[in-house]
Design a protein around this motif. Sequence first.
Motif, mmCIF file in Angstrom:
data_model
loop_
_atom_site.group_PDB
_atom_site.id
_atom_site.type_symbol
_atom_site.label_atom_id
_atom_site.label_comp_id
_atom_site.label_asym_id
_atom_site.label_seq_id
_atom_site.Cartn_x
_atom_site.Cartn_y
_atom_site.Cartn_z
ATOM 1 N N UNK A 155 49.131 -131.083 -28.613
ATOM 2 C CA UNK A 155 50.278 -130.201 -28.403
ATOM 3 C C UNK A 155 50.322 -129.013 -29.359
ATOM 4 N N UNK A 156 49.707 -129.174 -30.506
ATOM 5 C CA UNK A 156 49.694 -128.084 -31.469
ATOM 6 C C UNK A 156 48.633 -127.056 -31.092
ATOM 7 N N UNK A 157 47.599 -127.526 -30.411
ATOM 8 C CA UNK A 157 46.471 -126.654 -30.119
ATOM 9 C C UNK A 157 46.734 -125.731 -28.941
ATOM 10 N N UNK A 158 47.606 -126.142 -28.057
ATOM 11 C CA UNK A 158 47.902 -125.331 -26.882
ATOM 12 C C UNK A 158 48.932 -124.269 -27.271
ATOM 13 N N UNK A 159 48.732 -123.016 -26.858
ATOM 14 C CA UNK A 159 49.721 -121.994 -27.191
ATOM 15 C C UNK A 159 51.114 -122.425 -26.758
ATOM 16 N N UNK A 161 53.865 -121.105 -25.653
ATOM 17 C CA UNK A 161 54.534 -120.735 -24.398
ATOM 18 C C UNK A 161 53.907 -121.446 -23.209
ATOM 19 N N UNK A 162 52.623 -121.764 -23.299
ATOM 20 C CA UNK A 162 51.996 -122.518 -22.213
ATOM 21 C C UNK A 162 52.602 -123.914 -22.123
#
Lengths: 338, 292
Positions: A155-159, A161-162
């Motif tokens: 969850x931290x790795x995905x931007x 807003x996505x």
Amino acid sequence: MAVHTSQSVAKAAGDDVARGRSRGTGNPPPPGKLRRALSTHWYAWTMVAPVVVVIGVIIGYPLVRGIFLSLTDANERNVARSIGVNHLPATYKFVGLDNYADALTGEQFLGTLGWTLVWTVSCVSITFVLGMALANILNRRIAGRSAYRMALILPWAVPGFVSVFAWRFLYNNDRGLLNKILSGAGFDGIDWLGDPTIAKVAVIVVNVWLGVPFIMVALLGGLQSIPGEHYEAAEMDGASAWQRFCHVTLPGLRPVSTTVILLSTIWTFNMFPVIFLLTRGGPGDATQILVTQAYKFSFEISPRDFAQSSTWGVLILVLLLIFATVYRRVLRTQGDDW
Amino acid sequence: MTTATTPAARHSAPKVRKRGERSPLASTALHLTLIVASVIAVFPVLWVLLTSLKPAELASTTDFFKETTFENYTNLIKDTKFLTWFGNSLIVAGLTTLIGVIVSASTGYAVSRFRFPGKRGLMWTLLITQMFPVAVLIVPIYNIMAGMGLLNKPAGLVITYLTISVPFCAWMMKGFFDTIPREIDESGQVDGLTPFGTFWRLILPLAKPGLAVTAFYSFITAWGEVAYASAFMVGEDNLTLAGGLQLFVNQYGAQWGPMTAASVLIAIPAALVFLFAQKHLVTGMSAGAVKG
């Protein structure tokens, strides 16, 4: 400490000259001293100059303007603007502290502040507890540890807003997965983002989901720095697992946890994207936090109320500064060199 | 040797376990917790990925692998301005990162190594600006940009993002420079290098991984910024990804097909790089933050 631009004389003088703002020459000492300081410190000052200039121009100046705007009645209709080739001068006027008085006595600011505090405290505490639990589990020797770690960091790795849009998709009333599951199990769908109370829970869930990885990773780093002997010693003394946690782990994590709590409090307090993209502060203004409401004043309503927005902005900054100062002071009285 | 003693030992003390050993029950509980947590962490992302591979008319259904298609992706690239937004984001985030790192590298070094009047003030400023809510600066910057005709231009957004990236980069690089032994500086001085020469010739090359991580993180921050991007950039051609994605899910109905495809295209590269870089990332952050 090995390298100084200075000879040792000026080094001692260094700390009590100009410790206020970042401008190197603020608080001008008598000329002789200044020249000496210049000749010994010009290297350091030259090296920090780009940042000082950039901060002064693009943060300092707008900040001063923002504070100024908060003392006026500026809005979309009376600021300087160009319509076609005509340039209209600004016609807003100075109103003193009226905006602040309005904000602090009106219901809207205090109401929004109340929810912002609930939001911040619940997000930070839930996130911290979950992050701590997961960090402790991951710190053990356990099969597949790095795979779990990767999954949990995702969850931290995905931007951001996505992820928020992904959650909007899950929360969607008739097409979202959550309601599909509910109806599959024979329950009525829930209006996740449409009911004031449920929407509040929903935004907290998303923010916790987004925030756990950072805290977990930071605490994991902290855990690995606690010497194993401490645990062995505690075990020798017959401490139970819970006692070892309370008396070895928690104190050992203190430097890390104080920092991550401070950071995540500030981040959550200002967490614009989650609220803005998930609910736009709705339904009504139920999930509006201070930052999104300030944004709404200047960019979503008409006429845009720049003065009100600036006022809220300044108030937010003041609140955060007070919080950070008090937090640091409390830590210092407890003996942390932070 | 162990095999010889084991039966007896097991017999006399069946419940005593070595340090770090667990009962099967505890192990199961731990694994179960981790599995549940991992599923919750991965699922929303995975769900978007799976949905993006379904034909648009099936987007809302829960059955999978019935029909896998890339039509959402081809439509996204053909019929929308996705590539334009992607390019805008790339330009804005790239320039922000480049300028941010260049401007703040020497400051990070100076703050890490020298003691000089104003240092405390500077450190405080760097720290405090990082807690500036977007709400304080957004209105004045908006007005200034409007006055200078920079609204809706990548340049305006780059300048705005520097307000976030410069203090952050300087702070984080200080953390990395702190981890480089001071003996190296000393040897530089002995060899007759100026302080700047030491920084440029010796320290900067050693700090390359730190610079890379700082750059990466500031890139990601600019890449994912929402508030300024939504307020300053209007018109389909000028949007960045954060703004563009909002178009798919507005009040007039949601186009989940292109939305999910776009999400995947934005998220997967970022996530892959992130997962590689995260170890250093955390070191740098905690070095900067914890040691103050």
